[in-house]
Motif scaffolding. Structure first.
Motif, PDB file in Angstrom:
ATOM      1  N   GLY A 205      42.636  57.215  27.204  1.00  0.00           N
ATOM      2  CA  GLY A 205      43.658  57.542  28.189  1.00  0.00           C
ATOM      3  C   GLY A 205      44.662  56.417  28.328  1.00  0.00           C
ATOM      4  O   GLY A 205      45.274  55.971  27.355  1.00  0.00           O
ATOM      5  N   ASN A 206      44.817  55.911  29.543  1.00  0.00           N
ATOM      6  CA  ASN A 206      45.748  54.810  29.799  1.00  0.00           C
ATOM      7  C   ASN A 206      45.151  53.439  29.527  1.00  0.00           C
ATOM      8  O   ASN A 206      45.819  52.422  29.718  1.00  0.00           O
ATOM      9  N   GLY A 207      43.887  53.404  29.091  1.00  0.00           N
ATOM     10  CA  GLY A 207      43.246  52.132  28.773  1.00  0.00           C
ATOM     11  C   GLY A 207      42.214  51.727  29.800  1.00  0.00           C
ATOM     12  O   GLY A 207      42.557  51.358  30.920  1.00  0.00           O
ATOM     13  N   LEU A 208      40.932  51.809  29.439  1.00  0.00           N
ATOM     14  CA  LEU A 208      39.836  51.413  30.321  1.00  0.00           C
ATOM     15  C   LEU A 208      39.415  49.993  29.968  1.00  0.00           C
ATOM     16  O   LEU A 208      39.002  49.717  28.839  1.00  0.00           O
ATOM     17  N   THR A 209      39.535  49.077  30.942  1.00  0.00           N
ATOM     18  CA  THR A 209      39.172  47.681  30.714  1.00  0.00           C
ATOM     19  C   THR A 209      37.795  47.404  31.309  1.00  0.00           C
ATOM     20  O   THR A 209      37.549  47.659  32.492  1.00  0.00           O
ATOM     21  N   VAL A 210      36.909  46.879  30.471  1.00  0.00           N
ATOM     22  CA  VAL A 210      35.556  46.515  30.893  1.00  0.00           C
ATOM     23  C   VAL A 210      35.432  45.000  30.782  1.00  0.00           C
ATOM     24  O   VAL A 210      35.582  44.441  29.688  1.00  0.00           O
ATOM     25  N   SER A 251      37.980  48.822  35.116  1.00  0.00           N
ATOM     26  CA  SER A 251      39.280  49.071  35.748  1.00  0.00           C
ATOM     27  C   SER A 251      40.081  50.057  34.904  1.00  0.00           C
ATOM     28  O   SER A 251      40.140  49.932  33.672  1.00  0.00           O
ATOM     29  N   TYR A 252      40.711  51.036  35.590  1.00  0.00           N
ATOM     30  CA  TYR A 252      41.479  52.067  34.869  1.00  0.00           C
ATOM     31  C   TYR A 252      42.769  52.389  35.623  1.00  0.00           C
ATOM     32  O   TYR A 252      42.712  52.781  36.803  1.00  0.00           O
ATOM     33  N   THR A 259      45.734  52.303  40.464  1.00  0.00           N
ATOM     34  CA  THR A 259      44.636  51.787  39.648  1.00  0.00           C
ATOM     35  C   THR A 259      43.329  51.943  40.417  1.00  0.00           C
ATOM     36  O   THR A 259      43.277  51.685  41.618  1.00  0.00           O
ATOM     37  N   VAL A 260      42.275  52.364  39.711  1.00  0.00           N
ATOM     38  CA  VAL A 260      40.957  52.474  40.323  1.00  0.00           C
ATOM     39  C   VAL A 260      39.997  51.544  39.577  1.00  0.00           C
ATOM     40  O   VAL A 260      40.171  51.284  38.381  1.00  0.00           O
ATOM     41  N   SER A 261      39.004  51.034  40.295  1.00  0.00           N
ATOM     42  CA  SER A 261      38.024  50.151  39.660  1.00  0.00           C
ATOM     43  C   SER A 261      36.653  50.361  40.276  1.00  0.00           C
ATOM     44  O   SER A 261      36.528  50.740  41.445  1.00  0.00           O
ATOM     45  N   LEU A 262      35.629  50.105  39.477  1.00  0.00           N
ATOM     46  CA  LEU A 262      34.241  50.179  39.912  1.00  0.00           C
ATOM     47  C   LEU A 262      33.540  48.932  39.394  1.00  0.00           C
ATOM     48  O   LEU A 262      33.661  48.591  38.212  1.00  0.00           O
ATOM     49  N   THR A 285      43.984  50.800  44.278  1.00  0.00           N
ATOM     50  CA  THR A 285      45.180  50.036  44.648  1.00  0.00           C
ATOM     51  C   THR A 285      46.435  50.812  44.273  1.00  0.00           C
ATOM     52  O   THR A 285      46.439  51.606  43.319  1.00  0.00           O
ATOM     53  N   TYR A 286      47.491  50.555  45.040  1.00  0.00           N
ATOM     54  CA  TYR A 286      48.821  51.114  44.759  1.00  0.00           C
ATOM     55  C   TYR A 286      49.824  49.971  44.800  1.00  0.00           C
ATOM     56  O   TYR A 286      49.794  49.139  45.716  1.00  0.00           O
ATOM     57  N   THR A 287      50.701  49.912  43.810  1.00  0.00           N
ATOM     58  CA  THR A 287      51.730  48.866  43.792  1.00  0.00           C
ATOM     59  C   THR A 287      53.057  49.443  43.341  1.00  0.00           C
ATOM     60  O   THR A 287      53.107  50.304  42.448  1.00  0.00           O
ATOM     61  N   ASP A 288      54.126  48.983  43.964  1.00  0.00           N
ATOM     62  CA  ASP A 288      55.485  49.207  43.484  1.00  0.00           C
ATOM     63  C   ASP A 288      56.293  47.983  43.903  1.00  0.00           C
ATOM     64  O   ASP A 288      55.752  47.073  44.539  1.00  0.00           O
ATOM     65  N   PRO A 289      57.568  47.887  43.554  1.00  0.00           N
ATOM     66  CA  PRO A 289      58.315  46.650  43.839  1.00  0.00           C
ATOM     67  C   PRO A 289      58.345  46.226  45.294  1.00  0.00           C
ATOM     68  O   PRO A 289      58.485  45.040  45.598  1.00  0.00           O
ATOM     69  N   SER A 290      58.194  47.149  46.243  1.00  0.00           N
ATOM     70  CA  SER A 290      58.308  46.776  47.658  1.00  0.00           C
ATOM     71  C   SER A 290      57.015  46.965  48.459  1.00  0.00           C
ATOM     72  O   SER A 290      56.954  46.555  49.615  1.00  0.00           O
TER      73      SER A 290
END
Length: 464
Positions: A205-210, A251-252, A259-262, A285-290
């Motif tokens: 998918g968008n890349g699962l980081t372990v 983290s995904y 982004t969600v993480s376990l 988590t949710y992030t944008d410029p502001s």
């Protein structure tokens, strides 16, 4: 000469005079015919018409080279140059991948300060303040050097540190004796390591980081490096909640914002676990410029094996939001709460911090923070649970601590800042120091003798 002969002579004279004029006229006619031919024959498209002998190549060549002249019109040079690989367009194309492919980044920072405690404690300690904990002295709060890498989907981070931060950081670390074939373990063994982890990004998918190793805690809004916070000192929420965890993180990224993480960890502030159970963390988590937002749930047994509270399963809920309202105003909110059922009942806590930062000038900032932290320890007829965050009140009631902080910041150039900060701390019982500080003969510990403290701190930090 007879008249007849005179007449013949006159006729020949006239003919001889007229002949050159006729020849010139004939030549003019031929020349005119030959000049008209190039105009007509190119129209008919016959190649023999534009013979070089007529001197017309100059006229014909523009006609035959017009496609060359028109090509820039149909294939704009600025459009074609990148396509043909002109050096001007190739250079950025060559440099950008080089920057993107850089497999590692080195970084570092140093933090130094002078702090004065109005209570003037004889032991020189500003208690329960995290890392700015020394009175009336210039000191090094922390020096850190690190490297991060991201190469062929392998990611990692190693950060080393030395100073009051590292020593305070590992105060709660598990201490275990060693043996003939194994070393002992305690906070002094790990205090020079802030974090050390390695991971792999799986192409799903968008890349699962372990990742696995030692991580900074995801709990709370404040960061370990002073430069990433709005105030010099840390809030009571930062000091009360864990600093680090050891374990594994998945983290995904759902998209560019979410982004969600376990995670699975040993527990709170433990490189080496102090019990058999592991802790679990779920975070979004949710992030944008502001705007940045985080919500987290942390659960696990955090008491050491054999604790009077028993196998007490702890539950923590943490959330924060950071909002850049305007170019000159930023606001943030952090809340944390939880409970722990144990052998004496249910211990619980609730805390909150509110932040505001004003940009007065491009290089001048003013920040304010207020926080409060309330803790209730379980109690029944058989006794009371030990507190999780703050020293228990002698009266046995609920414990609370609070603080108010005002910080002035100057950033004269990039990569360095100076801060002047006033802070007031207050608690329900005596947990701070002031004046002549006595020592407990049994434990050797300094006896806390103040319910409040006021400090003035001047600090500087630089980084690369």
């Amino acid at each position: 000469m007879s008249k007849v002969e005179q007449a013949k002579l006159a006729i020949w004279t006239v003919l001889l005079c007229a002949a050159p004029t006729s020849l010139v006229s004939a030549q003019s006619d031929v020349s005119a015919d030959s000049q008209q031919a190039p105009t007509e024959e190119p129209t008919t498209g016959e190649p023999t018409t534009g013979e070089p002998t007529t001197g017309e190549p100059t006229t014909e060549e523009p006609t035959t080279r017009e496609p060359t002249t028109e090509e820039p019109t149909t294939g704009e040079p600025t459009t074609e140059e990148p396509t043909t690989g002109e050096p001007v367009s190739d250079e950025p194309t060559t440099e950008e991948p080089t920057a993107e492919r850089a497999p590692y980044t080195f970084f570092g920072y140093a933090e130094t300060d002078y702090s004065f405690n109005v209570n003037e404690p004889s032991n020189g300690i500003t208690n329960f303040r995290g890392f700015d904990n020394r009175h009336n002295t210039f000191t090094i709060q922390n020096v850190a050097l690190g490297v991060t890498w991201d190469w062929e989907n392998v990611v990692g981070n190693v950060t080393l540190q030395v100073g009051h931060t590292g020593a305070t950081y590992y105060l709660a670390e598990t201490s275990l004796v060693g043996a003939l074939g194994a070393s002992a373990t305690s906070g002094s063994l790990w205090q020079f390591v802030q974090q050390a982890n390695v991971g792999y990004r799986i192409d799903v998918g968008n890349g699962l980081t372990v990742s696995a190793g030692l991580f900074l805690s995801p709990i709370g809004i404040e960061a370990m490096a002073v430069r990433d916070n709005w105030n010099w000192s840390r809030s009571n929420l930062f000091f009360g909640c864990p600093f680090y965890h050891t374990g594994i993180v998945l983290s995904y990224p759902l998209d560019e914002h979410w982004t969600v993480s376990l995670s699975g960890f040993n527990g709170w502030n433990t490189v080496v676990d102090n019990n058999d159970e592991k802790s679990l963390v779920a975070r979004v988590t949710y992030t944008d410029p502001s705007l940045s937002v985080s919500a987290l749930y942390f659960t696990g047994v955090e008491r050491p094996t054999g604790a009077p509270e028993g196998r007490a399963w702890r539950h923590l809920f943490d959330a924060y939001a950071n909002w850049t309202a305007t170019e000159w105003l930023s606001l943030a909110l952090h809340v944390d709460a939880g409970f722990e059922p144990n052998a004496f009942g249910t211990s619980s806590w609730g805390a909150g911090a509110l932040y505001a930062r004003f940009r007065i000038l491009p290089e001048l900032f003013v920040a304010a923070r207020g926080d409060v932290f309330l803790e209730s320890a379980a109690r029944n007829a058989s006794g009371a649970a030990s507190t999780i965050f703050w020293p228990a009140r002698a009266s046995g009631g609920d414990q609370w601590v609070s603080s108010g902080t005002l910080t002035f910041e100057v950033r004269p150039v990039d990569h360095i800042l100076f801060r002047l900060e006033y802070r007031h701390d207050h608690a329900a019982s005596e947990i701070f120091f002031g004046g002549a500080v006595s020592t407990d003969a049994m434990t050797g510990q300094a006896i806390m003798n103040r319910t409040s403290q006021d400090t003035l701190t001047l600090g500087a930090t630089a980084w690369f």
